[in-house]
Design a protein around this motif. Structure first.
Motif, PDB file in Angstrom:
ATOM      1  N   THR A  69       0.715  -1.258   0.031  1.00  0.00           N
ATOM      2  CA  THR A  69       0.115  -0.057   0.022  1.00  0.00           C
ATOM      3  C   THR A  69       0.882   1.373   0.038  1.00  0.00           C
ATOM      4  O   THR A  69       0.282   2.649   0.083  1.00  0.00           O
ATOM      5  N   SER A  72       1.310   3.998  -5.168  1.00  0.00           N
ATOM      6  CA  SER A  72       0.126   5.114  -5.405  1.00  0.00           C
ATOM      7  C   SER A  72      -1.222   4.211  -5.754  1.00  0.00           C
ATOM      8  O   SER A  72      -1.067   3.227  -6.400  1.00  0.00           O
ATOM      9  N   THR A  73      -2.358   4.760  -5.573  1.00  0.00           N
ATOM     10  CA  THR A  73      -3.783   4.012  -5.730  1.00  0.00           C
ATOM     11  C   THR A  73      -3.569   3.756  -7.301  1.00  0.00           C
ATOM     12  O   THR A  73      -3.904   2.675  -7.576  1.00  0.00           O
ATOM     13  N   LEU A  76      -1.233   0.605  -8.165  1.00  0.00           N
ATOM     14  CA  LEU A  76      -2.039  -0.565  -7.455  1.00  0.00           C
ATOM     15  C   LEU A  76      -3.174  -1.228  -8.467  1.00  0.00           C
ATOM     16  O   LEU A  76      -3.278  -2.221  -8.541  1.00  0.00           O
ATOM     17  N   VAL A  77      -3.872  -0.092  -8.681  1.00  0.00           N
ATOM     18  CA  VAL A  77      -5.051  -0.564  -9.817  1.00  0.00           C
ATOM     19  C   VAL A  77      -4.408  -1.021 -11.160  1.00  0.00           C
ATOM     20  O   VAL A  77      -5.015  -1.992 -11.647  1.00  0.00           O
ATOM     21  N   VAL A 104      -2.901   3.226   4.601  1.00  0.00           N
ATOM     22  CA  VAL A 104      -4.350   3.118   3.887  1.00  0.00           C
ATOM     23  C   VAL A 104      -5.300   4.160   4.275  1.00  0.00           C
ATOM     24  O   VAL A 104      -5.294   4.525   5.568  1.00  0.00           O
ATOM     25  N   GLY A 107     -10.252   6.053   0.748  1.00  0.00           N
ATOM     26  CA  GLY A 107     -10.052   6.081  -0.930  1.00  0.00           C
ATOM     27  C   GLY A 107      -9.203   4.988  -1.272  1.00  0.00           C
ATOM     28  O   GLY A 107      -9.830   4.311  -2.394  1.00  0.00           O
ATOM     29  N   LYS A 108      -8.286   4.825  -0.976  1.00  0.00           N
ATOM     30  CA  LYS A 108      -7.103   3.794  -1.544  1.00  0.00           C
ATOM     31  C   LYS A 108      -7.892   2.315  -1.340  1.00  0.00           C
ATOM     32  O   LYS A 108      -8.025   1.608  -2.176  1.00  0.00           O
ATOM     33  N   ARG A 110     -11.046   1.644  -1.309  1.00  0.00           N
ATOM     34  CA  ARG A 110     -12.079   1.307  -2.136  1.00  0.00           C
ATOM     35  C   ARG A 110     -11.533   1.126  -3.491  1.00  0.00           C
ATOM     36  O   ARG A 110     -12.070   0.250  -4.156  1.00  0.00           O
ATOM     37  N   ALA A 111     -10.290   1.734  -3.924  1.00  0.00           N
ATOM     38  CA  ALA A 111     -10.100   1.698  -5.295  1.00  0.00           C
ATOM     39  C   ALA A 111      -9.403   0.119  -5.354  1.00  0.00           C
ATOM     40  O   ALA A 111      -9.492  -0.425  -6.296  1.00  0.00           O
ATOM     41  N   MET A 112      -8.745  -0.175  -4.113  1.00  0.00           N
ATOM     42  CA  MET A 112      -8.384  -1.763  -4.250  1.00  0.00           C
ATOM     43  C   MET A 112      -9.418  -2.608  -4.276  1.00  0.00           C
ATOM     44  O   MET A 112      -9.256  -3.650  -5.033  1.00  0.00           O
TER      45      MET A 112
END
Ligand code: SF4
Length: 377
Positions: A69, A72-73, A76-77, A104, A107-108, A110-112
């Motif tokens: 984590t 960056s988001t 990761l995505v 974490v 926002g992060k 949720r994106a994960m």
């Protein structure tokens, strides 16, 4: 029948700061550019290996580290998307990411979750501020509570907490407090490992001055762990791992059951089609040439596979099943090892349940010595 399921492990070697006990391959405070370049290298390696995994279905993915984590988001995505694009995933894939509570937010997370990650393993380690400070952890207890709140808001239903015992300045009472706090947070899974002082770490250099708990205190902590886990409904499915029924870590079970997995990133190990290989250390080299990092380790002979199947299988409370063992090796586990197991069965250190053999709780405490006897040449 050939097992065509597969696990993927991705090593993310970045952390906010290096903990005092850590000998994992991880680097503190790398810039966003380096981390992004590493993710691109991982994507190249994933792509290259997808060809050999074409006939396999991936049913576990694990982002470990380091601190995944820390990415960056967006990175990761992108990594998750890349895996989806190049591998066939089981519809019930278990997709875990380790997370440091200081890295974490809602926002992060949720994106994960939207990217496919459905299990989080949170490095809590202790509920006591002074112990976290001594360990050199970047997070503090309120970070854990905030992370868990965010996990709930986002809808993660499968998540684990990591705890440590035998750490400097820890007492049986302070460990009991950590256990109570962890249980009150109601994770589906808890791992609890005793601290090992590893060479090359700050703790190793200061080992003579560290206020480590003595052997009796550490034994009392282990006893507390087993009592509290059982009372709270977590079953001990592996020596150091506890879960609500149905929430055992499928990825880690894959390692303990000697099933295939592919590892990506620096220092990641793979075991695939009876071959073991790994990637060398060296962040810059990997970023430059991810496909050049690979080293062959060994071909697993039937004798090695049998040795490791026994060694790892007896770490599990489910133990080793005669029929499953016979499918691989041509003879039942008890048929071959029954005579060596007899004294341990008689002493209550091992148990037979139908066709399964496992160690009892007392046996697990002596597992190294028992395994040495059973596996002696
Ligand atoms: S967060 Fe984990 S991987 Fe990173 S330095 Fe600490 S123990 Fe090591």
């Amino acid at each position: 029948m050939k097992d065509t399921s597969l696990g993927l492990y991705l090593h993310i070697p970045f952390c906010l700061q290096k903990c005092n006990y850590c000998d994992f391959c991880s680097f503190p405070a790398q810039g966003e550019e380096t981390k992004h370049a590493y993710v691109q290298a991982l994507c190249r390696e994933l792509e290259e290996s997808a060809i050999k995994a074409a006939d396999y279905t991936v049913d576990t993915v694990f982002f470990g580290g380091g601190t995944p984590t820390c990415l960056s988001t967006a990175d990761l995505v992108a990594l998750c998307d890349h895996i989806r694009r190049h591998y066939r995933l089981a519809c019930d894939v278990e997709w875990t990411s380790e997370a440091n509570p200081a890295t974490v937010d809602e926002g992060k997370l949720r994106a994960m979750r939207e990217a496919g990650i459905n299990r989080i393993s949170l490095g809590m380690q202790s509920a006591n501020e002074n112990e976290l400070a001594l360990l050199g952890r970047v997070h503090r207890p309120p970070d854990v509570y905030a992370s868990v709140e965010a996990l709930h808001k986002v809808g993660f239903q499968n998540w684990s907490l990591d705890l440590m015992f035998g750490i400097p300045a820890q007492t049986a009472e302070s460990f009991a407090h950590s256990l109570d706090e962890a249980i009150a947070l109601a994770p589906t899974h808890i791992s609890a490992y005793s601290l090992q002082i590893e060479e090359g770490t700050p703790f190793y250099r200061e080992r003579d001055a560290l206020p480590l708990p003595d052997e009796d205190t550490e034994a009392a902590m282990a006893a507390l762990l087993y009592q509290k886990m059982a009372k709270a409904g977590y079953h001990r499915y592996e020596i150091s791992n506890f879960a609500r029924p149905g929430f055992e870590s499928r990825h880690n079970l894959r390692y303990w059951r000697m099933r295939d997995y592919l590892g990506f990133g620096i220092t990641a190990h793979s075991c695939f089609a009876h071959e073991r290989f790994y990637n060398r250390e060296g962040l810059a080299d990997y970023i430059r040439d991810p496909l050049g990092a690979r080293e062959r380790e060994e071909t697993l002979t039937p004798a090695t596979r049998e040795y490791e199947t026994v060694m790892l299988g007896l770490r599990l409370s489910a133990g080793i099943d005669d029929d499953t063992f016979a499918t691989t090796f041509g003879y039942g586990f008890f048929e071959k090892y029954g005579a060596r197991l007899a004294p341990f069965l008689a002493a209550g250190l091992a148990r037979r349940e139908g066709k399964k053999t496992c160690l009892t709780a007392d046996g697990m405490a002596l597992s190294n010595a028992i395994l040495a006897e059973i596996l002696e040449d």
